[in-house]
Design a protein around this motif. Structure first.
Motif, short mmCIF file in Angstrom:
data_model
loop_
_atom_site.label_atom_id
_atom_site.label_comp_id
_atom_site.label_asym_id
_atom_site.label_seq_id
_atom_site.Cartn_x
_atom_site.Cartn_y
_atom_site.Cartn_z
N ARG A 34 11.25 2.62 5.48
CA ARG A 34 11.28 0.71 4.97
C ARG A 34 10.42 1.04 4.13
O ARG A 34 10.32 0.39 2.85
N SER A 35 9.20 2.07 3.92
CA SER A 35 9.07 1.90 2.41
C SER A 35 9.75 2.31 1.34
O SER A 35 8.78 2.38 0.37
N LEU A 36 10.57 2.92 1.13
CA LEU A 36 11.55 2.80 0.93
C LEU A 36 12.61 1.72 -0.19
O LEU A 36 13.26 1.46 -1.16
N VAL A 37 12.07 0.59 0.67
CA VAL A 37 12.73 -1.04 0.16
C VAL A 37 12.33 -1.39 -1.25
O VAL A 37 11.24 -0.68 -1.29
N VAL A 38 13.33 -1.44 -1.93
CA VAL A 38 12.95 -2.33 -3.37
C VAL A 38 13.87 -3.40 -3.79
O VAL A 38 15.11 -4.04 -3.14
N CYS A 39 12.41 -4.13 -4.02
CA CYS A 39 13.06 -5.65 -4.13
C CYS A 39 11.87 -6.16 -5.40
O CYS A 39 11.22 -6.12 -6.07
N ASP A 40 12.68 -7.75 -5.65
CA ASP A 40 11.50 -7.64 -6.74
C ASP A 40 11.05 -8.74 -7.14
O ASP A 40 10.04 -9.21 -7.34
N THR A 41 10.55 -9.10 -5.53
CA THR A 41 9.35 -9.60 -5.17
C THR A 41 7.95 -8.89 -5.18
O THR A 41 8.52 -8.28 -4.67
N GLY A 48 -6.91 -8.16 2.03
CA GLY A 48 -6.42 -8.73 2.91
C GLY A 48 -5.43 -8.97 3.82
O GLY A 48 -4.60 -9.72 4.85
N ALA A 49 -4.26 -8.92 2.26
CA ALA A 49 -3.12 -9.22 2.22
C ALA A 49 -1.86 -8.57 3.24
O ALA A 49 -2.88 -7.61 3.39
N GLU A 50 -1.55 -8.66 3.63
CA GLU A 50 -0.17 -8.36 5.10
C GLU A 50 0.40 -7.48 4.67
O GLU A 50 1.13 -7.76 3.37
N SER A 51 0.19 -6.38 4.92
CA SER A 51 1.28 -5.05 4.12
C SER A 51 2.61 -6.12 4.36
O SER A 51 2.83 -5.90 5.96
N THR A 52 3.70 -5.52 4.01
CA THR A 52 4.74 -5.43 4.24
C THR A 52 5.91 -4.06 4.07
O THR A 52 7.12 -4.13 4.20
N GLY A 53 5.19 -2.93 4.90
CA GLY A 53 6.35 -1.60 4.33
C GLY A 53 6.00 -1.33 3.47
O GLY A 53 6.42 0.23 3.66
N SER A 54 6.54 -1.78 2.07
CA SER A 54 6.75 -1.14 1.15
C SER A 54 5.72 -1.23 0.09
O SER A 54 5.87 -2.66 -0.35
N SER A 55 5.69 -0.84 -1.35
CA SER A 55 5.14 -0.48 -2.31
C SER A 55 5.56 -1.68 -3.24
O SER A 55 5.55 -1.41 -4.61
N HIS A 56 6.99 -0.81 -2.76
CA HIS A 56 8.22 -1.12 -3.81
C HIS A 56 8.50 -3.10 -3.43
O HIS A 56 9.62 -3.49 -4.57
N CYS A 57 8.05 -3.69 -2.34
CA CYS A 57 8.38 -5.06 -2.69
C CYS A 57 7.80 -6.08 -1.73
O CYS A 57 7.32 -5.14 -0.95
N THR A 192 2.46 3.76 2.91
CA THR A 192 3.34 3.33 2.70
C THR A 192 4.84 3.88 1.22
O THR A 192 5.21 4.24 1.07
N GLU A 193 2.60 4.94 0.93
CA GLU A 193 3.27 5.94 0.24
C GLU A 193 3.38 7.60 0.75
O GLU A 193 2.14 7.97 1.65
N PHE A 194 3.89 8.23 1.16
CA PHE A 194 4.78 9.44 2.06
C PHE A 194 4.85 11.15 1.19
O PHE A 194 5.41 11.57 2.56
N ARG A 195 4.55 10.74 0.21
CA ARG A 195 4.91 12.25 -0.37
C ARG A 195 3.55 13.18 0.36
O ARG A 195 3.95 14.36 0.42
N MET A 196 2.74 13.02 0.48
CA MET A 196 1.12 13.58 1.38
C MET A 196 2.40 14.10 2.71
O MET A 196 1.97 15.35 2.90
#
Length: 474
Positions: A34-41, A48-57, A192-196
């Protein structure tokens, strides 16, 4: 130390760590996909905003849908890898040794983790690297290698090996709990960042690789090592295929049992989208899913004696037949309620608890199989089950990820994966009414007769002991 011998520490302690680490990797795959998904939104970064699972969408449902497709595609390739390695690994371990098989298998895991790690740096190739990484995992065969190694050690031990297996099982459970705790922590943080994460896992996999190379001993009896010349991959596959063909042709239970298994595995493959489905249509996070389902594991263990108790009261045939239909009826009856919440508890999760009393039916099925599968085919029948599981699950993972739509509005489209899964399961009625039922009923009658004979023998022995005791008193 703690009763562990030197060879135990050098072998299955390392392998238990390896398998625990592999399970940890598997648990990371869905949130990472899910963290790899990219979109224009754009992503909502307010407090307090709900996490989408991706920092790119910023579209949560799109992230869940695309992540499920990516994870399902990878799992499909992973099952193909498992299918191929099941045909190959035992022959390779016999011809080249257990250590070589373990090192080779874990090298594929290390390469898999490297692909996961690189995917977070190369967005253009992220999805390709993710799917390839899962395929490499499936081809490792570490679980099968551990079974072979443990059997090698047990065969060399004198006397009762119960304590040996108890130590192995305890260590597996203990390490499993440690890795599961780490999974819970990561899921709770909803990163949403899994590099570490992948960087640390890569270091750990390389450390295990080093232990396998430097410390892992060869457990194979070298006098039994097979000739490499006669064990090419083609020869192994052809030889296995001939044995499977002969087994199916000679035994009707095996043939119909494998058909039943294939249908069951295909139907059960809908669970590959169960977590993302609940996240999309019940608003749960993956951490909440883990928390909700954790008690079910312990309840399943506690409920295991229920089926044996029912068998003792009502007989093997009646219990087997009733559970056979009850499992399919429940799957169908529950479909209209899949979107219902009961006091805040999603009904799909509640179904697992409702079915818990049936969890012990596997023991009765195994007893029936033991009655109808000749001893010389026992191992091959189990292997055939695995092969069918991997092959059918590969197809099922692709099928059900295509049917899943996190953004669907129509109730029919939302429930479609589970509707198809339920229909597929009912297809097993073909084998049921074409001989499988009658064979299983005969086996059930044999089991009931065996149990009755055992009870009569025990009663006779007690009566004999009582009579001898009375004679002594006289």
């Amino acid at each position: 130390m703690f009763g562990f011998t030197k060879i135990e520490v050098q072998t299955y302690v390392v392998l238990c760590i390896a398998i625990g680490l592999q399970v940890f990797i598997n648990q990371m795959e869905q949130p990472y996909a899910r963290s790899l998904v990219v979109c224009d939104t754009p992503v909502n970064t307010t407090a307090g905003a709900e996490s989408t699972g991706s920092s790119h969408c910023g579209d949560r449902l799109h992230v869940i849908s695309e992540g499920a497709w990516l994870s399902g595609s990878g799992e499909s390739l992973e099952n193909i890898g498992r299918f191929l390695i099941t045909l190959f690994v035992s022959g390779f371990a016999d011809s080249h040794g257990r250590k070589a098989a373990a090192v080779l298998g874990w090298s594929l895991i290390s390469l898999s983790v490297l692909c996961f790690y690189l995917a977070s740096f190369i967005p253009a190739w992220a999805k390709v690297l993710f799917v390839v990484a899962q395929g490499l995992q499936g081809m490792s065969g570490i679980g099968l290698i551990m079974e072979i190694v443990v059997r090698d050690i047990a065969n060399k031990m004198e006397g009762d090996t119960t304590a040996f297996f108890a130590r192995k099982n305890f260590l597996s459970m203990f390490l499993g709990m440690l890795f599961f705790f780490q999974v819970m922590v990561i899921q709770h943080r909803q990163i949403t960042e899994f590099r570490m994460v992948w960087g640390v896992i890569l270091v750990a996999t390389l450390a295990v690789e080093g232990m396998l190379i430097a410390q892992f001993p060869e457990t194979q009896d070298l006098s039994k090592r097979k000739s490499v010349e006669n064990l090419t991959l083609k020869a192994i596959v052809l030889d296995e295929g001939k044995i499977f063909k002969k087994m199916v042709e000679e035994n009707q239970y095996i043939k119909l049992g494998l058909v039943e298994a294939g249908i069951g595995y295909l139907s059960g493959a809908c669970l590959v989208i169960f977590t993302p489905w609940c996240m999309a249509h019940h608003g749960l996070s993956q951490f909440q899913m883990l928390v909700y389902m954790l008690p079910q594991v312990f309840l399943g263990i506690a409920a295991h004696p229920i089926i044996p108790g029912l068998v003792k009261k009502f007989g093997h045939k009646r219990v087997w037949n009733n559970v056979y239909f009850l499992e399919r009826i429940l799957d169908t009856v529950f479909l209209p309620m899949m979107l219902v919440n009961i006091n805040g508890f999603p009904f799909p999760l509640l179904t697992a608890y409702i079915k818990t009393p049936l969890s012990g039916i596997g023991s009765l099925r195994e007893a029936i199989a033991a009655k109808r599968v000749p001893a010389e085919y026992g191992a091959k029948y189990a292997a055939a089950h695995q092969l069918i599981n991997f092959l059918v699950s590969s197809v099922g993972a692709m099928l059900f990820t295509q049917l899943f739509d996190a953004e669907a509005k129509s109730v029919f489209v939302i429930l479609l994966p589970f509707i198809v899964g339920s229909i597929v399961r009912w297809l097993s009625l073909w084998s049921y009414y074409n001989g499988f039922r009658d064979i299983c009923w005969e086996a059930c009658d044999d089991l009931t007769a065996d149990e009755k004979a055992k009870e009569e023998k025990e009663a006779a022995e007690k009566e004999k002991a009582k009579t001898e005791e009375e004679k002594k008193e006289d």
